[in-house]
Motif scaffolding. Structure first.
Motif, PDB file in Angstrom:
ATOM      1  N   SER A 209       0.864  -1.184   0.000  1.00 17.41           N
ATOM      2  CA  SER A 209       0.000   0.000   0.000  1.00 17.41           C
ATOM      3  C   SER A 209       0.896   1.227   0.000  1.00 17.41           C
ATOM      4  N   ASP A 210       0.292   2.407  -0.086  1.00 20.35           N
ATOM      5  CA  ASP A 210       1.100   3.632  -0.039  1.00 20.35           C
ATOM      6  C   ASP A 210       1.865   3.725   1.275  1.00 20.35           C
ATOM      7  N   ILE A 211       1.231   3.298   2.353  1.00 17.58           N
ATOM      8  CA  ILE A 211       1.854   3.429   3.684  1.00 17.58           C
ATOM      9  C   ILE A 211       2.950   2.382   3.885  1.00 17.58           C
ATOM     10  N   ASN A 212       2.717   1.183   3.373  1.00 17.14           N
ATOM     11  CA  ASN A 212       3.702   0.109   3.523  1.00 17.14           C
ATOM     12  C   ASN A 212       3.887  -0.562   2.164  1.00 17.14           C
ATOM     13  N   GLN A 213       4.984  -0.215   1.515  1.00 17.87           N
ATOM     14  CA  GLN A 213       5.183  -0.698   0.150  1.00 17.87           C
ATOM     15  C   GLN A 213       5.798  -2.095   0.070  1.00 17.87           C
ATOM     16  N   ASP A 214       6.061  -2.695   1.215  1.00 15.99           N
ATOM     17  CA  ASP A 214       6.550  -4.079   1.194  1.00 15.99           C
ATOM     18  C   ASP A 214       5.512  -4.999   0.560  1.00 15.99           C
ATOM     19  N   GLU A 215       5.987  -6.002  -0.130  1.00 18.42           N
ATOM     20  CA  GLU A 215       5.080  -6.965  -0.749  1.00 18.42           C
ATOM     21  C   GLU A 215       4.281  -7.691   0.351  1.00 18.42           C
ATOM     22  N   GLY A 216       2.999  -7.863   0.115  1.00 16.28           N
ATOM     23  CA  GLY A 216       2.163  -8.573   1.081  1.00 16.28           C
ATOM     24  C   GLY A 216       2.080 -10.058   0.780  1.00 16.28           C
ATOM     25  N   TRP A 217       1.483 -10.814   1.711  1.00 14.87           N
ATOM     26  CA  TRP A 217       1.450 -12.277   1.538  1.00 14.87           C
ATOM     27  C   TRP A 217       0.482 -12.720   0.445  1.00 14.87           C
ATOM     28  N   TRP A 218      -0.448 -11.828   0.034  1.00 15.62           N
ATOM     29  CA  TRP A 218      -1.358 -12.181  -1.075  1.00 15.62           C
ATOM     30  C   TRP A 218      -1.307 -11.087  -2.136  1.00 15.62           C
ATOM     31  N   GLU A 219      -0.105 -10.639  -2.418  1.00 15.98           N
ATOM     32  CA  GLU A 219       0.128  -9.496  -3.304  1.00 15.98           C
ATOM     33  C   GLU A 219      -0.556  -9.666  -4.663  1.00 15.98           C
ATOM     34  N   TYR A 220      -0.492 -10.879  -5.216  1.00 16.96           N
ATOM     35  CA  TYR A 220      -1.068 -11.066  -6.560  1.00 16.96           C
ATOM     36  C   TYR A 220      -2.594 -11.004  -6.552  1.00 16.96           C
ATOM     37  N   MET A 221      -3.180 -11.114  -5.382  1.00 15.19           N
ATOM     38  CA  MET A 221      -4.641 -11.232  -5.289  1.00 15.19           C
ATOM     39  C   MET A 221      -5.352  -9.893  -5.102  1.00 15.19           C
ATOM     40  N   ILE A 222      -4.658  -8.958  -4.455  1.00 10.40           N
ATOM     41  CA  ILE A 222      -5.312  -7.716  -4.011  1.00 10.40           C
ATOM     42  C   ILE A 222      -4.693  -6.496  -4.681  1.00 10.40           C
ATOM     43  N   GLY A 223      -5.506  -5.698  -5.354  1.00 12.63           N
ATOM     44  CA  GLY A 223      -4.995  -4.477  -5.980  1.00 12.63           C
ATOM     45  C   GLY A 223      -5.929  -4.038  -7.087  1.00 12.63           C
ATOM     46  N   PRO A 224      -5.604  -2.933  -7.757  1.00 16.37           N
ATOM     47  CA  PRO A 224      -6.467  -2.461  -8.835  1.00 16.37           C
ATOM     48  C   PRO A 224      -6.526  -3.487  -9.967  1.00 16.37           C
ATOM     49  N   ASN A 225      -7.696  -3.860 -10.360  1.00 14.93           N
ATOM     50  CA  ASN A 225      -7.938  -4.841 -11.431  1.00 14.93           C
ATOM     51  C   ASN A 225      -7.450  -6.257 -11.097  1.00 14.93           C
ATOM     52  N   LYS A 226      -6.974  -6.476  -9.884  1.00 10.06           N
ATOM     53  CA  LYS A 226      -6.593  -7.830  -9.462  1.00 10.06           C
ATOM     54  C   LYS A 226      -7.853  -8.589  -9.041  1.00 10.06           C
ATOM     55  N   PRO A 227      -7.741  -9.889  -8.772  1.00 10.53           N
ATOM     56  CA  PRO A 227      -8.954 -10.671  -8.467  1.00 10.53           C
ATOM     57  C   PRO A 227      -9.803 -10.054  -7.353  1.00 10.53           C
ATOM     58  N   ILE A 228      -9.161  -9.591  -6.282  1.00 15.30           N
ATOM     59  CA  ILE A 228      -9.892  -8.806  -5.276  1.00 15.30           C
ATOM     60  C   ILE A 228      -9.554  -7.355  -5.576  1.00 15.30           C
TER      61      ILE A 228
END
Lengths: 373, 373
Positions: free
Chosen positions: B68-87
């Motif tokens: 996220s903007d506040i924490n740019q580290d990759e998250g544990w479900w990075e591929y799943m959550i985001g703009p136009n991503k599955p969630i």
């Protein structure tokens, strides 16, 4: 030799039997002196010595595979060996070998090194499955036996049986490999590696230098629990235990045993720890990781092609997670590819890797069939 | 609250939010005071608050599911959550909860008990999966949210999602349960029980009373190795590692690492041990053993029949040995029996239980489909 684990009535062979040799040459190059191998026999050796069945064991059993006049305790394969049983003591002379490196009477890390007058511990040389096979072979030589009707082995014993057929292709007619593999795969290696680490993490292990009074029993208990989890199958436990609880206990502390399956694992691992030497466990476990039929020819198939038995039987169990059925399929296909006479029994037993110990009906049927054909 | 494990940019909700209540009522009857729950959010809450996705995690991850903007580290479900991503963060307001009892910012055994001014340790009350669900629910209340579009959870998070749907049947529209189960079975219980015993056997655990400087890291490492073995699948490791060896090392001691798979386990468990609090691990692990949908209605099916979601998705992986596919089939059939709208995705991913973390293509497809339908 350490006698603390010795079972009643075993015979002890002093190796090497070959004249002129000064010690037992190990597969990796070391020499071991004053090697002794414990073994038990059932039935009578025929006059022309053509009825010998050689039995190698899994990692933890002793040579006491069945009861006898000398030792009436039940053996680990009691249902299999006896008069009119699948391995028929009326017809065959059965020799069961306590593995070199195991603590039930054979020379092992728990034995006294007569040169130093100290227990070997980690000064014992690296052990290979091939060494266990050679020790079995040399034990038969002390009995004047140079040819075997059938070599049989379950689990680690199946690897040993394969090693025997690779090292002494002309000295056996038939081969039965049960719930074993041409080599260990990563999942199995990881289980055994963690088991060894559990033992080695027990402060009492002390780099292999412990006394009988201060052996790393907790490490052994933890390793055995992990072993038991890999020996059986999830669906069997579901049927046996499901979510059954142990009775309520007011003195119970946080994280104490709550489920029957935990109780079962605790009880069975407690029983084991004082019955097996920790260093022996480490050596035998590592030998299984390192064994690879491919070392005897370049590939697994090339290795198997070197085996010259008349008849081969591969037995596997679909619920086995330690030596999964794919690995017995690999053995079967390797024999087929080399145009060997081979039968494959893929069993539906639900008890996982340990099925050969408990699924009497399936395993009896398969073995009766083999010896009748 | 202990901050040593805290991830950047999390929000902290102070519970309970319900007026008049003096503490957080636990499922087993205790009361916990000053409860704080760490959470992260992505996307924007819609004006009528109808676009909330509530995400519960597995045992070990924090609330940092995606960057996220506040924490740019990759998250544990990075591929799943985001703009136009599955969630899709363009459509949904996603809230990921750090479980009550976990050490990443939420109140846990590693937190300071403000009443005693000591770290809770084993004085923390018995934790249930239902408590984690309730803490998630109450966290949403602090945000003024009383209804959720979809509750999602993988692994332990899937159990928590089920608990949420059972406790608050009117507060969610849809449910996605991934690689989870209605209750633990004996094989899984035995793995977790042994993991806990490995931690508890480390002398530094000291009955739960350790300092940060002397935490039972070896016990944690051993438990993590066993965890990793149950999270992945034998065939994946066969493909990745087979029998590859580590480079020869002259200083290597007997029983040191020999195979690449041992190296992999060592490396990955070393990384984990300093990232998770041992007592938190014990509490969360035990909560998974004890969870049982059948406690909410007498049987699993009666429990599932009480769930009133419009649409349900059950996802399972055929190579999972920790939550085997039979258990997702049980959930699916339970929903079917209760005539609920339910989809079942039985995936061929080869990475076992952890597939949802790594098999991006299969899991993306399934989730896109759910949110498009």
């Amino acid at each position: 030799m350490s006698n603390e684990f010795l079972t009643k009535g075993v015979n002890i062979a002093k190796l090497p039997s070959d004249y002129g040799s000064t010690g037992f040459k190990m597969f990796k190059g070391s020499t071991l002196n004053n090697v002794e191998i414990a073994y038990e026999t059932w039935g009578e050796l025929s006059i022309n010595k053509d009825n010998v069945i050689l039995l190698f064991t899994g990692l933890s059993p002793s040579s006491h595979a069945a009861s006898s006049d000398i030792n009436q305790d039940e053996g680990w394969w009691e249902y299999m060996i006896g008069p009119n049983k699948p391995i028929d003591t009326k017809k065959y002379f059965i020799v069961c070998i306590n593995s070199l490196g195991s603590c039930f009477g054979s020379t092992s890390p728990a034995s006294l090194n007569k040169t130093t007058n100290k227990v070997y511990g980690l000064s014992f040389p690296e052990l290979s499955i091939e060494d266990i096979a050679k020790a079995g072979h040399d034990t038969l030589l002390t009995l004047g036996i140079d040819h075997v009707h059938t070599v049989i082995g379950p689990s680690m014993g199946g690897m040993t049986a394969l090693a025997y057929a690779l090292l002494y292709p002309k000295s056996l007619s038939n081969l039965i490999v049960i719930s074993a593999a041409a080599r260990a795969l990563p999942f199995t290696i990881s289980i055994r590696s963690l088991q060894r680490e559990l033992i080695r993490s027990d402060p009492l292990w002390n780099q292999g230098d412990y006394s009988k009074q201060s052996a790393p029993l907790n490490g052994m208990k933890l390793a055995r629990k992990l072993g038991l989890m890999s020996y059986r199958a999830a669906n069997e436990w579901r049927e046996r235990f499901n979510r059954a609880r142990v009775p309520k206990n007011e003195t119970k502390k946080m994280f104490d045993i709550e489920f029957e399956v935990e109780n079962y694992l605790n009880h069975n691992s407690e029983k084991f720890v004082s019955m097996f030497d920790p260093n022996c466990y480490l050596y035998l476990s590592r030998a299984m990781d390192l064994f690879d039929v491919a070392e005897h020819g370049g590939t697994v198939n090339a290795g198997l092609a070197k085996i010259h038995t008349k008849k081969n039987l591969i037995v596997g169990v679909k619920s086995d997670i330690l030596f999964p059925i794919d690995q017995q399929t690999e053995l079967f296909e390797g024999f087929m590819k080399a145009k060997k006479n081979v039968q494959f029994e893929k069993l539906d037993s639900i008890q996982g890797h340990d099925s050969f110990l408990v699924d009497e009906s399936n395993f009896s049927r398969v073995m009766y069939k083999f010896f009748k054909d």
